[in-house]
Design an enzyme around this catalytic site. Structure first.
Site, PDB file in Angstrom:
ATOM      1  N   TYR A  76      36.069  35.183  32.540  1.00  0.00           N
ATOM      2  CA  TYR A  76      37.413  35.540  33.008  1.00  0.00           C
ATOM      3  C   TYR A  76      38.462  35.367  31.918  1.00  0.00           C
ATOM      4  O   TYR A  76      39.437  36.128  31.836  1.00  0.00           O
ATOM      5  CB  TYR A  76      37.758  34.756  34.281  1.00  0.00           C
ATOM      6  N   ARG A  79      38.376  38.533  30.020  1.00  0.00           N
ATOM      7  CA  ARG A  79      39.050  39.649  30.716  1.00  0.00           C
ATOM      8  C   ARG A  79      40.565  39.440  30.724  1.00  0.00           C
ATOM      9  O   ARG A  79      41.329  40.412  30.609  1.00  0.00           O
ATOM     10  CB  ARG A  79      38.482  39.784  32.126  1.00  0.00           C
ATOM     11  N   HIS A 130      41.999  42.310  45.660  1.00  0.00           N
ATOM     12  CA  HIS A 130      41.033  41.371  45.079  1.00  0.00           C
ATOM     13  C   HIS A 130      41.696  40.333  44.181  1.00  0.00           C
ATOM     14  O   HIS A 130      41.049  39.735  43.310  1.00  0.00           O
ATOM     15  CB  HIS A 130      39.934  42.138  44.335  1.00  0.00           C
ATOM     16  N   CYS A 138      43.442  26.049  42.698  1.00  0.00           N
ATOM     17  CA  CYS A 138      42.499  24.929  42.731  1.00  0.00           C
ATOM     18  C   CYS A 138      41.197  25.401  43.371  1.00  0.00           C
ATOM     19  O   CYS A 138      41.216  26.133  44.365  1.00  0.00           O
ATOM     20  CB  CYS A 138      43.060  23.756  43.531  1.00  0.00           C
ATOM     21  N   CYS A 143      43.030  21.825  48.677  1.00  0.00           N
ATOM     22  CA  CYS A 143      44.152  21.350  47.845  1.00  0.00           C
ATOM     23  C   CYS A 143      45.294  22.352  47.921  1.00  0.00           C
ATOM     24  O   CYS A 143      46.452  21.971  48.092  1.00  0.00           O
ATOM     25  CB  CYS A 143      43.692  21.160  46.407  1.00  0.00           C
ATOM     26  N   CYS A 195      42.845  20.939  37.920  1.00  0.00           N
ATOM     27  CA  CYS A 195      43.941  21.077  38.895  1.00  0.00           C
ATOM     28  C   CYS A 195      44.940  19.939  38.710  1.00  0.00           C
ATOM     29  O   CYS A 195      44.570  18.772  38.832  1.00  0.00           O
ATOM     30  CB  CYS A 195      43.418  21.035  40.335  1.00  0.00           C
ATOM     31  N   CYS A 198      45.546  17.918  42.656  1.00  0.00           N
ATOM     32  CA  CYS A 198      44.596  16.947  43.226  1.00  0.00           C
ATOM     33  C   CYS A 198      43.924  16.137  42.106  1.00  0.00           C
ATOM     34  O   CYS A 198      43.329  15.106  42.372  1.00  0.00           O
ATOM     35  CB  CYS A 198      43.544  17.652  44.074  1.00  0.00           C
TER      36      CYS A 198
HETATM   37  C1  BV8 Z   1      34.016  40.265  52.051  1.00  0.00           C
HETATM   38  C2  BV8 Z   1      37.451  40.742  41.887  1.00  0.00           C
HETATM   39  C3  BV8 Z   1      34.033  39.108  54.144  1.00  0.00           C
HETATM   40  C4  BV8 Z   1      36.621  39.868  40.999  1.00  0.00           C
HETATM   41  C5  BV8 Z   1      35.916  42.188  43.147  1.00  0.00           C
HETATM   42  C6  BV8 Z   1      29.861  46.273  54.032  1.00  0.00           C
HETATM   43  C7  BV8 Z   1      28.826  47.009  53.524  1.00  0.00           C
HETATM   44  C8  BV8 Z   1      28.129  46.531  52.387  1.00  0.00           C
HETATM   45  C9  BV8 Z   1      28.481  45.335  51.740  1.00  0.00           C
HETATM   46  C10 BV8 Z   1      29.522  44.621  52.253  1.00  0.00           C
HETATM   47  C11 BV8 Z   1      30.198  45.073  53.398  1.00  0.00           C
HETATM   48  N1  BV8 Z   1      31.165  44.172  53.658  1.00  0.00           N
HETATM   49  C12 BV8 Z   1      31.107  43.147  52.734  1.00  0.00           C
HETATM   50  C13 BV8 Z   1      30.122  43.407  51.870  1.00  0.00           C
HETATM   51  C14 BV8 Z   1      29.750  42.578  50.736  1.00  0.00           C
HETATM   52  C15 BV8 Z   1      30.600  42.874  49.473  1.00  0.00           C
HETATM   53  C16 BV8 Z   1      30.377  44.284  48.984  1.00  0.00           C
HETATM   54  O1  BV8 Z   1      31.139  45.190  49.234  1.00  0.00           O
HETATM   55  N2  BV8 Z   1      29.294  44.432  48.204  1.00  0.00           N
HETATM   56  C17 BV8 Z   1      29.042  45.758  47.582  1.00  0.00           C
HETATM   57  C18 BV8 Z   1      28.644  45.511  46.144  1.00  0.00           C
HETATM   58  C19 BV8 Z   1      28.013  46.510  48.353  1.00  0.00           C
HETATM   59  N3  BV8 Z   1      32.016  42.674  49.748  1.00  0.00           N
HETATM   60  C20 BV8 Z   1      32.525  41.412  49.624  1.00  0.00           C
HETATM   61  O2  BV8 Z   1      31.867  40.431  49.337  1.00  0.00           O
HETATM   62  C21 BV8 Z   1      34.021  41.276  49.883  1.00  0.00           C
HETATM   63  N4  BV8 Z   1      34.304  40.172  50.745  1.00  0.00           N
HETATM   64  O3  BV8 Z   1      33.497  41.242  52.561  1.00  0.00           O
HETATM   65  O4  BV8 Z   1      34.382  39.126  52.740  1.00  0.00           O
HETATM   66  C22 BV8 Z   1      32.693  38.610  54.137  1.00  0.00           C
HETATM   67  C23 BV8 Z   1      32.540  37.331  53.684  1.00  0.00           C
HETATM   68  C24 BV8 Z   1      31.261  36.823  53.773  1.00  0.00           C
HETATM   69  C25 BV8 Z   1      30.147  37.646  54.149  1.00  0.00           C
HETATM   70  C26 BV8 Z   1      30.356  38.956  54.539  1.00  0.00           C
HETATM   71  C27 BV8 Z   1      31.636  39.451  54.532  1.00  0.00           C
HETATM   72  C28 BV8 Z   1      34.768  40.945  48.552  1.00  0.00           C
HETATM   73  C29 BV8 Z   1      34.654  42.063  47.602  1.00  0.00           C
HETATM   74  C30 BV8 Z   1      35.580  41.805  46.391  1.00  0.00           C
HETATM   75  C31 BV8 Z   1      34.796  41.351  45.193  1.00  0.00           C
HETATM   76  N5  BV8 Z   1      35.677  41.233  44.007  1.00  0.00           N
HETATM   77  N6  BV8 Z   1      36.787  42.049  42.114  1.00  0.00           N
HETATM   78  C32 BV8 Z   1      36.468  40.457  39.621  1.00  0.00           C
HETATM   79  O5  BV8 Z   1      37.024  41.524  39.349  1.00  0.00           O
HETATM   80  O6  BV8 Z   1      35.797  39.801  38.809  1.00  0.00           O
HETATM   81  S1  BV8 Z   1      35.096  43.719  43.348  1.00  0.00           S
HETATM   82  C33 BV8 Z   1      35.289  44.568  41.831  1.00  0.00           C
HETATM   83  O7  BV8 Z   1      34.217  45.495  41.791  1.00  0.00           O
HETATM   84  C34 BV8 Z   1      36.533  45.390  41.700  1.00  0.00           C
HETATM   85  O8  BV8 Z   1      37.669  44.748  42.217  1.00  0.00           O
HETATM   86  C35 BV8 Z   1      36.158  46.659  42.475  1.00  0.00           C
HETATM   87  O9  BV8 Z   1      36.333  46.453  43.864  1.00  0.00           O
HETATM   88  C36 BV8 Z   1      34.674  46.769  42.204  1.00  0.00           C
HETATM   89  C37 BV8 Z   1      34.424  47.731  41.090  1.00  0.00           C
HETATM   90  O10 BV8 Z   1      34.594  49.013  41.637  1.00  0.00           O
HETATM   91  P1  BV8 Z   1      35.572  50.071  40.883  1.00  0.00           P
HETATM   92  O11 BV8 Z   1      36.886  49.439  40.632  1.00  0.00           O
HETATM   93  O12 BV8 Z   1      35.493  51.308  41.662  1.00  0.00           O
HETATM   94  O13 BV8 Z   1      34.911  50.231  39.434  1.00  0.00           O
HETATM   95  P2  BV8 Z   1      33.558  51.014  39.057  1.00  0.00           P
HETATM   96  O14 BV8 Z   1      33.290  50.660  37.650  1.00  0.00           O
HETATM   97  O15 BV8 Z   1      32.501  50.776  40.092  1.00  0.00           O
HETATM   98  O16 BV8 Z   1      33.952  52.563  39.143  1.00  0.00           O
HETATM   99  C38 BV8 Z   1      34.908  53.078  38.238  1.00  0.00           C
HETATM  100  C39 BV8 Z   1      35.124  54.514  38.670  1.00  0.00           C
HETATM  101  O17 BV8 Z   1      36.138  55.079  37.843  1.00  0.00           O
HETATM  102  C40 BV8 Z   1      33.893  55.403  38.510  1.00  0.00           C
HETATM  103  O18 BV8 Z   1      33.815  56.227  39.662  1.00  0.00           O
HETATM  104  C41 BV8 Z   1      34.199  56.232  37.255  1.00  0.00           C
HETATM  105  O19 BV8 Z   1      33.603  57.512  37.335  1.00  0.00           O
HETATM  106  C42 BV8 Z   1      35.705  56.335  37.337  1.00  0.00           C
HETATM  107  N7  BV8 Z   1      36.402  56.514  36.063  1.00  0.00           N
HETATM  108  C43 BV8 Z   1      36.065  55.989  34.851  1.00  0.00           C
HETATM  109  N8  BV8 Z   1      37.011  56.330  33.900  1.00  0.00           N
HETATM  110  C44 BV8 Z   1      37.968  57.042  34.577  1.00  0.00           C
HETATM  111  C45 BV8 Z   1      37.585  57.162  35.953  1.00  0.00           C
HETATM  112  N9  BV8 Z   1      38.321  57.825  36.863  1.00  0.00           N
HETATM  113  C46 BV8 Z   1      39.500  58.396  36.421  1.00  0.00           C
HETATM  114  N10 BV8 Z   1      39.935  58.310  35.119  1.00  0.00           N
HETATM  115  C47 BV8 Z   1      39.205  57.661  34.186  1.00  0.00           C
HETATM  116  N11 BV8 Z   1      39.642  57.607  32.917  1.00  0.00           N
END
Ligand code: BV8
Length: 305
Positions: A76, A79, A130, A138, A143, A195, A198
């Site tokens: 992180y 990033r 997100h 913390c 906390c 933190c 705490c």
């Molecule tokens: C949760 C922060 C309740 C951290 C992130 C339902 C179905 C299936 C799975 C689940 C579901 N509900 C929950 C889940 C589980 C999970 C999930 O979705 N898993 C996925 C992988 C299947 N979700 C969670 O855990 C969420 N919490 O549901 O809580 C709960 C709790 C307990 C148990 C159950 C439920 C929390 C999800 C948040 C995670 N944190 N980020 C960090 O960044 O380090 S997610 C992170 O990844 C990003 O924030 C973003 O969301 C994701 C990446 O996706 P994109 O941003 O779209 O990026 P990507 O690279 O994939 O795509 C880029 C796109 O841009 C491409 O299409 C490319 O072609 C295009 N592109 C590239 N260049 C350009 C362009 N377009 C235009 N111009 C350009 N120049």
């Protein structure tokens, strides 16, 4: 699969989009890493999917932090460093300008890079689903300590081991991110951000990790927007693979409320979760080039950077 630099967009589809935009009062947008790609920040699907030898998504979990907080903090801190070196691009400014013009425009960002806030996107119309790399909180949620923090590095042990080169330039970044030969130092607990409240637990990045719930206030604001009896006219899906939930689920929720969907993406295979509907638009190309053009009838010409 045509991923090309020159946006291929028919004048006819731009005209029909402009006509609909001109009538739209309530607009929702879902933003992903592709929005910040031309600011030099890696996406999760591209090379950015790998940090050193680790899958980015595998480091974005509470389990990874509990197991090796030093490793996750270096991920992180890297990033944060990249995001601080990057600059908002014309797409960030175009969306901020649209929010100034259209009170019924609400933006849902999956990005934690801070570029939309730096483009002065009105905060009330920007929901950081997100969290943010620049919030520190913390690790013990009982906390409750949290602060905004743009220091880089946060602590000496998290200084980026690079030759001071500009990491947002392509070749340096490519070499740096995937440079698996660069060993990741094992950091001790006391070397990591502590933190100050705490004085027991570590600080952690203020982002939402997989398996964690989204911020309650953000969920509430989005649900209130969706709960309105008024229809949603337009859903903009910008630079996202729409694979992460509940974020991706908002596209269909907008459809169910009457929205026509416009996807802006460099990869025509990245379609909405349930595919295309009649009346949808797909604009293939770089968001930084396309959005100012698409939103021009409402925002006019963006001031030159
Ligand atoms: C949760 C922060 C309740 C951290 C992130 C339902 C179905 C299936 C799975 C689940 C579901 N509900 C929950 C889940 C589980 C999970 C999930 O979705 N898993 C996925 C992988 C299947 N979700 C969670 O855990 C969420 N919490 O549901 O809580 C709960 C709790 C307990 C148990 C159950 C439920 C929390 C999800 C948040 C995670 N944190 N980020 C960090 O960044 O380090 S997610 C992170 O990844 C990003 O924030 C973003 O969301 C994701 C990446 O996706 P994109 O941003 O779209 O990026 P990507 O690279 O994939 O795509 C880029 C796109 O841009 C491409 O299409 C490319 O072609 C295009 N592109 C590239 N260049 C350009 C362009 N377009 C235009 N111009 C350009 N120049």
């Amino acid at each position: 699969m045509a991923t090309n630099t020159e946006p291929q967009i028919s004048q006819e589809s731009i005209a029909s989009f402009h006509e609909h935009l001109g009538k739209s009062k309530r607009i929702l947008a879902l933003l992903g890493a592709g929005l910040s790609a031309s600011s030099g920040l890696p996406t999760f699907r591209g090379k950015g999917g790998l940090w050193r030898t680790h899958q980015s998504m595998s480091l974005a979990t509470p389990g990874a932090f509990n197991e090796d907080p030093g490793l996750v903090w270096q991920f992180y801190s890297y990033r944060r460093h990249m995001s601080l070196q990057a600059k908002p691009n014309p797409a960030h400014y175009a969306l901020a300008a649209l929010a100034e013009k259209i009170p019924g425009f609400q933006t849902l960002s999956q990005n934690v890079d801070g570029l939309s806030p730096r483009a002065k996107h009105p905060p009330k119309q920007l929901q950081l689903l997100h969290g943010s790399l620049f919030d520190l909180k913390c690790a013990d949620r009982h906390c409750g300590y949290i602060r905004e923090d743009y220091t880089d590095p946060i602590v000496p042990a998290l200084a980026i081991p690079t030759s001071g080169a500009d990491l947002t330039s392509n070749e340096t970044r490519e070499q740096d991110i995937s440079d698996v030969s660069v060993s990741i130092p094992k950091l001790k607990h006391h070397e990591l951000p502590q933190c100050p409240k705490c004085k027991k637990a570590l600080l952690r990045p203020g982002v939402v990790w997989f398996g964690e719930n989204l911020p309650f206030t953000v969920l509430e604001t989005v649900d209130d927007y969706l709960a309105s009896r008024e229809k949603i006219d337009l859903m903009l899906v910008i630079g996202t693979s729409a694979k992460v939930h509940p974020a991706a689920g908002y596209i269909d929720k907008a459809r169910q409320r009457g929205a026509r969907v416009a996807v802006i993406n460099t990869d025509e295979n990245d379609r909405p979760p349930r595919g295309w509907n009649d009346g949808d638009w797909f604009f293939c190309g770089d968001a930084a080039q396309i959005l100012p053009e698409l939103l021009k009838p409402v925002i006019g010409d963006l001031p030159k950077p």
